[in-house]
Write an enzyme that holds these catalytic residues in place. Structure first.
Site, PDB file in Angstrom:
ATOM      1  N   HIS A 344     -50.738 -26.317 -48.078  1.00 50.97           N
ATOM      2  CA  HIS A 344     -50.536 -27.413 -46.931  1.00 50.97           C
ATOM      3  C   HIS A 344     -51.389 -26.940 -45.964  1.00 50.97           C
ATOM      4  O   HIS A 344     -51.428 -27.321 -44.733  1.00 50.97           O
ATOM      5  CB  HIS A 344     -49.375 -27.536 -46.552  1.00 50.97           C
ATOM      6  CG  HIS A 344     -48.535 -28.876 -47.352  1.00 50.97           C
ATOM      7  ND1 HIS A 344     -48.249 -28.381 -48.665  1.00 50.97           N
ATOM      8  CD2 HIS A 344     -48.148 -29.923 -47.125  1.00 50.97           C
ATOM      9  CE1 HIS A 344     -47.462 -29.620 -49.227  1.00 50.97           C
ATOM     10  NE2 HIS A 344     -47.653 -30.611 -48.232  1.00 50.97           N
ATOM     11  N   GLU A 369     -23.696 -16.884 -52.424  1.00 50.22           N
ATOM     12  CA  GLU A 369     -23.112 -16.998 -53.671  1.00 50.22           C
ATOM     13  C   GLU A 369     -23.583 -15.557 -54.207  1.00 50.22           C
ATOM     14  O   GLU A 369     -23.700 -15.591 -55.763  1.00 50.22           O
ATOM     15  CB  GLU A 369     -23.485 -18.060 -54.425  1.00 50.22           C
ATOM     16  CG  GLU A 369     -22.766 -19.176 -53.462  1.00 50.22           C
ATOM     17  CD  GLU A 369     -22.011 -20.342 -54.142  1.00 50.22           C
ATOM     18  OE1 GLU A 369     -21.631 -20.192 -55.256  1.00 50.22           O
ATOM     19  OE2 GLU A 369     -21.890 -21.445 -53.723  1.00 50.22           O
ATOM     20  N   THR A 371     -25.884 -11.852 -53.502  1.00 43.16           N
ATOM     21  CA  THR A 371     -27.359 -11.331 -53.421  1.00 43.16           C
ATOM     22  C   THR A 371     -28.152 -11.294 -54.819  1.00 43.16           C
ATOM     23  O   THR A 371     -27.379 -11.240 -55.757  1.00 43.16           O
ATOM     24  CB  THR A 371     -27.438 -10.053 -52.680  1.00 43.16           C
ATOM     25  OG1 THR A 371     -26.910  -9.157 -53.319  1.00 43.16           O
ATOM     26  CG2 THR A 371     -26.838 -10.272 -51.162  1.00 43.16           C
TER      27      THR A 371
HETATM   28  C1  LIG Z   1     -25.714 -19.733 -44.668  1.00 40.49           C
HETATM   29  C2  LIG Z   1     -24.945 -18.944 -45.390  1.00 40.49           C
HETATM   30  C3  LIG Z   1     -23.737 -19.708 -45.848  1.00 40.49           C
HETATM   31  C4  LIG Z   1     -22.664 -19.041 -46.665  1.00 40.49           C
HETATM   32  N1  LIG Z   1     -21.543 -19.914 -47.026  1.00 40.49           N
HETATM   33  C5  LIG Z   1     -20.570 -18.751 -47.427  1.00 40.49           C
HETATM   34  C6  LIG Z   1     -19.261 -19.411 -47.734  1.00 40.49           C
HETATM   35  O1  LIG Z   1     -19.100 -21.036 -47.921  1.00 40.49           O
HETATM   36  N2  LIG Z   1     -18.115 -18.856 -48.063  1.00 40.49           N
HETATM   37  C7  LIG Z   1     -18.251 -17.344 -48.116  1.00 40.49           C
HETATM   38  O2  LIG Z   1     -17.277 -16.802 -48.628  1.00 40.49           O
HETATM   39  N3  LIG Z   1     -19.377 -16.590 -47.844  1.00 40.49           N
HETATM   40  C8  LIG Z   1     -20.632 -17.547 -47.372  1.00 40.49           C
HETATM   41  N4  LIG Z   1     -21.718 -16.999 -47.145  1.00 40.49           N
HETATM   42  C9  LIG Z   1     -21.834 -15.377 -47.476  1.00 40.49           C
HETATM   43  C10 LIG Z   1     -22.696 -14.924 -48.396  1.00 40.49           C
HETATM   44  O3  LIG Z   1     -21.886 -15.070 -49.671  1.00 40.49           O
HETATM   45  C11 LIG Z   1     -22.799 -13.485 -48.250  1.00 40.49           C
HETATM   46  O4  LIG Z   1     -23.926 -13.482 -47.027  1.00 40.49           O
HETATM   47  C12 LIG Z   1     -23.491 -12.824 -49.198  1.00 40.49           C
HETATM   48  O5  LIG Z   1     -22.702 -12.568 -50.204  1.00 40.49           O
HETATM   49  C13 LIG Z   1     -23.886 -11.418 -48.927  1.00 40.49           C
HETATM   50  O6  LIG Z   1     -22.933 -10.504 -48.387  1.00 40.49           O
HETATM   51  P1  LIG Z   1     -23.487  -9.796 -46.496  1.00 40.49           P
HETATM   52  O7  LIG Z   1     -24.183 -10.732 -45.758  1.00 40.49           O
HETATM   53  O8  LIG Z   1     -22.187  -9.352 -46.317  1.00 40.49           O
HETATM   54  O9  LIG Z   1     -24.583  -8.744 -47.095  1.00 40.49           O
HETATM   55  P2  LIG Z   1     -23.897  -7.419 -47.640  1.00 40.49           P
HETATM   56  O10 LIG Z   1     -22.982  -7.288 -48.968  1.00 40.49           O
HETATM   57  O11 LIG Z   1     -23.845  -6.219 -46.623  1.00 40.49           O
HETATM   58  O12 LIG Z   1     -25.330  -6.858 -48.031  1.00 40.49           O
HETATM   59  C14 LIG Z   1     -26.435  -6.362 -47.434  1.00 40.49           C
HETATM   60  C15 LIG Z   1     -27.697  -6.020 -48.502  1.00 40.49           C
HETATM   61  O13 LIG Z   1     -27.056  -4.597 -49.041  1.00 40.49           O
HETATM   62  C16 LIG Z   1     -27.282  -5.050 -50.758  1.00 40.49           C
HETATM   63  N5  LIG Z   1     -26.270  -4.348 -51.426  1.00 40.49           N
HETATM   64  C17 LIG Z   1     -24.775  -4.533 -51.291  1.00 40.49           C
HETATM   65  N6  LIG Z   1     -24.167  -3.859 -52.033  1.00 40.49           N
HETATM   66  C18 LIG Z   1     -25.142  -3.309 -52.837  1.00 40.49           C
HETATM   67  C19 LIG Z   1     -24.863  -2.265 -53.944  1.00 40.49           C
HETATM   68  N7  LIG Z   1     -23.786  -2.098 -54.625  1.00 40.49           N
HETATM   69  N8  LIG Z   1     -26.110  -2.124 -54.558  1.00 40.49           N
HETATM   70  C20 LIG Z   1     -27.290  -2.710 -54.302  1.00 40.49           C
HETATM   71  N9  LIG Z   1     -27.518  -3.269 -53.466  1.00 40.49           N
HETATM   72  C21 LIG Z   1     -26.192  -3.792 -52.435  1.00 40.49           C
HETATM   73  C22 LIG Z   1     -27.163  -6.301 -50.770  1.00 40.49           C
HETATM   74  O14 LIG Z   1     -27.764  -6.809 -51.826  1.00 40.49           O
HETATM   75  C23 LIG Z   1     -28.187  -6.877 -49.528  1.00 40.49           C
HETATM   76  O15 LIG Z   1     -29.341  -6.749 -49.977  1.00 40.49           O
HETATM   77  C24 LIG Z   1     -22.912 -17.495 -46.693  1.00 40.49           C
HETATM   78  C25 LIG Z   1     -23.954 -16.826 -46.150  1.00 40.49           C
HETATM   79  C26 LIG Z   1     -24.841 -17.528 -45.250  1.00 40.49           C
HETATM   80  C27 LIG Z   1     -25.952 -16.980 -44.791  1.00 40.49           C
END
Ligand SMILES: Cc1cc2nc3c(=O)[nH]c(=O)nc-3n(C[C@H](O)[C@H](O)[C@H](O)COP(=O)(O)OP(=O)(O)OC[C@H]3O[C@@H](n4cnc5c(N)ncnc54)[C@H](O)[C@@H]3O)c2cc1C
Length: 385
Positions: A344, A369, A371
């Site tokens: 685009h 749900e 990462t």
């Molecule tokens: C718009 C939006 C809607 C959402 N809706 C919901 C909802 O309805 N209900 C709900 O409960 N949650 C919800 N979430 C939360 C979402 O599920 C989490 O953001 C996600 O599971 C990641 O958790 P965190 O953000 O704490 O990241 P973290 O867990 O802190 O992760 C940060 C980074 O570290 C990495 N990491 C962490 N542990 C490890 C490991 N052991 N090995 C390698 N890498 C690792 C991760 O992959 C990521 O890259 C939502 C999030 C967003 C942004």
């Protein structure tokens, strides 16, 4: 199973038609204004979208215990093909809102909540993630203590979808309710109705994408709910949430396929119209190849979620396949949105263009749900590592 039945394909057309009539003309405005379109939810309810996996006695269309999860995924894909905020509203509404109550609720809880949720008169949220516990969800700090016939809840949840709309009825909250004999936290799920004193919903976040979807931080300050609001057995909360997430990942894969396919369809249309150097840009092989690769990713990602869904419906262990479907489909969505905006040109960088919106919306598919790293952990575990 690599093809769906004619009935499913007919249903796909119905949802596509709905998305093109009800969502497409309005979504650029809703997105720009971060407006959650509450009025659309009962219309989705009338179409039966929230009730596909819910038995008739609670207002749904599932007969003899057999819910139509495949149709639900197709509906999420088709809404997601036009817009991801609306797709996630359905995906979270059913997968995270209805499903915990349907799967773990007792008859009283089901009769009390499901009919409104199925009709689209109400929505429910799923409170797992916390400000300091996401991927490591068992690190939950929110706690609930028994006081007579009540639970008293204290803590906070982050990023909870559908938790603060005008029609949100409740949030299911995972909380530590004690300590297991091995010293780990005993985690349980408790239903917290909207409006319960001490339950505060923060203003909506300012997000990169999913701007027309509803997401809030929640806090619980001495929130008292009846003991009967426990969902499923005490101490089973974590296992329950993990199972809900496995199913939810197939739905998120379908949502990602919708985005990947939307990128193909928008790009084909644009490449046939846009002229450069005296010809439609679709005549140039460089553009054709970008779109061919996009079609390849959308098609194979769709087969991935069909496969995971059919394993789940067959009663097999589908955890690994749900993770594969979600990881592959979210990769496809990211790649396709990148190439669709390229096709685009400058117009793709405008917020009002569908592909510009897809570009912003794609990223969360690699995070929500579980990462992409969490999906890889599940796949590695599934192959014996
Ligand atoms: C718009 C939006 C809607 C959402 N809706 C919901 C909802 O309805 N209900 C709900 O409960 N949650 C919800 N979430 C939360 C979402 O599920 C989490 O953001 C996600 O599971 C990641 O958790 P965190 O953000 O704490 O990241 P973290 O867990 O802190 O992760 C940060 C980074 O570290 C990495 N990491 C962490 N542990 C490890 C490991 N052991 N090995 C390698 N890498 C690792 C991760 O992959 C990521 O890259 C939502 C999030 C967003 C942004």
């Amino acid at each position: 199973m690599f093809e769906l039945s004619q009935e499913h394909e007919d249903f796909r057309k119905v949802v596509r038609d709905f998305a093109e009539k009800e969502v497409a003309p309005n979504i650029a405005k809703w997105d720009a204004e971060s407006h959650f379109p509450t009025d659309l939810v009962p219309k989705m309810g009338e179409l039966g979208l929230f009730g596909l996996v819910v038995p008739e006695e609670f207002g749904g269309s599932a007969r003899e215990g057999q819910g139509d999860f495949t149709s639900l995924c197709v509906a999420i894909e088709e809404l997601g093909r036009v817009d991801q905020s609306i797709g996630i509203t359905l995906s979270a509404g059913v997968g995270l809102g209805i499903n915990p109550i349907l799967t773990y609720g007792d008859d009283e809880q089901k009769l009390r909540f499901l009919p409104d949720l199925v009709a689209g008169r109400a929505l429910a949220g799923f409170g797992l993630t916390e400000p300091e516990a996401g991927s490591d969800a068992a690190a939950t700090k929110t706690r609930a203590a028994r006081d007579g016939h009540e639970w008293v809840i204290n803590g906070a949840k982050a990023f909870i979808t559908n938790s603060g709309t005008d029609i949100t009825l409740l949030v299911t909250v995972m909380a530590a309710t004690g300590t297991n004999p091995d010293g780990s936290k005993e985690l349980s799920t408790i239903i917290v109705p909207t409006g319960t004193p001490g339950f505060t919903v923060a203003p909506g976040y300012s997000k990169v994408g999913w701007c027309a979807s509803d997401t809030h931080e929640l806090s619980f300050d001495d929130v008292r709910v009846p003991a009967g609001n426990l969902l499923g057995p005490r101490g089973r909360g974590f296992a329950q949430f993990l199972r809900i997430l496995d199913e939810g990942r197939i739905a998120i894969a379908a949502l990602a396929v919708g985005l990947a396919q939307g990128c193909v369809d928008e790009s084909v249309r644009y490449a046939n119209e846009r002229q450069a150097f005296g010809r439609p840009i679709g005549n140039y092989q460089a553009v054709q190849f970008m779109i061919a690769d996009m079609e390849l990713r959308a098609h194979t990602a769709r087969l991935g979620y069909y496969d995971a869904a059919s394993r789940m419906l067959a009663g097999e262990d589908f955890k690994r396949y749900a993770a594969i479907a979600k990881l592959n489909a979210s990769n496809a969505a990211m790649e396709n949105s990148r190439y669709a905006t390229q096709v685009h040109g400058g117009y793709g960088f405008m917020n009002e263009s569908a592909v510009g919106r897809f570009y912003r919306d794609a990223k969360i598919l690699e995070v929500g749900e579980g990462t992409s790293e969490v999906q890889r952990m599940l796949i590695a575990r599934g192959v014996g590592l």
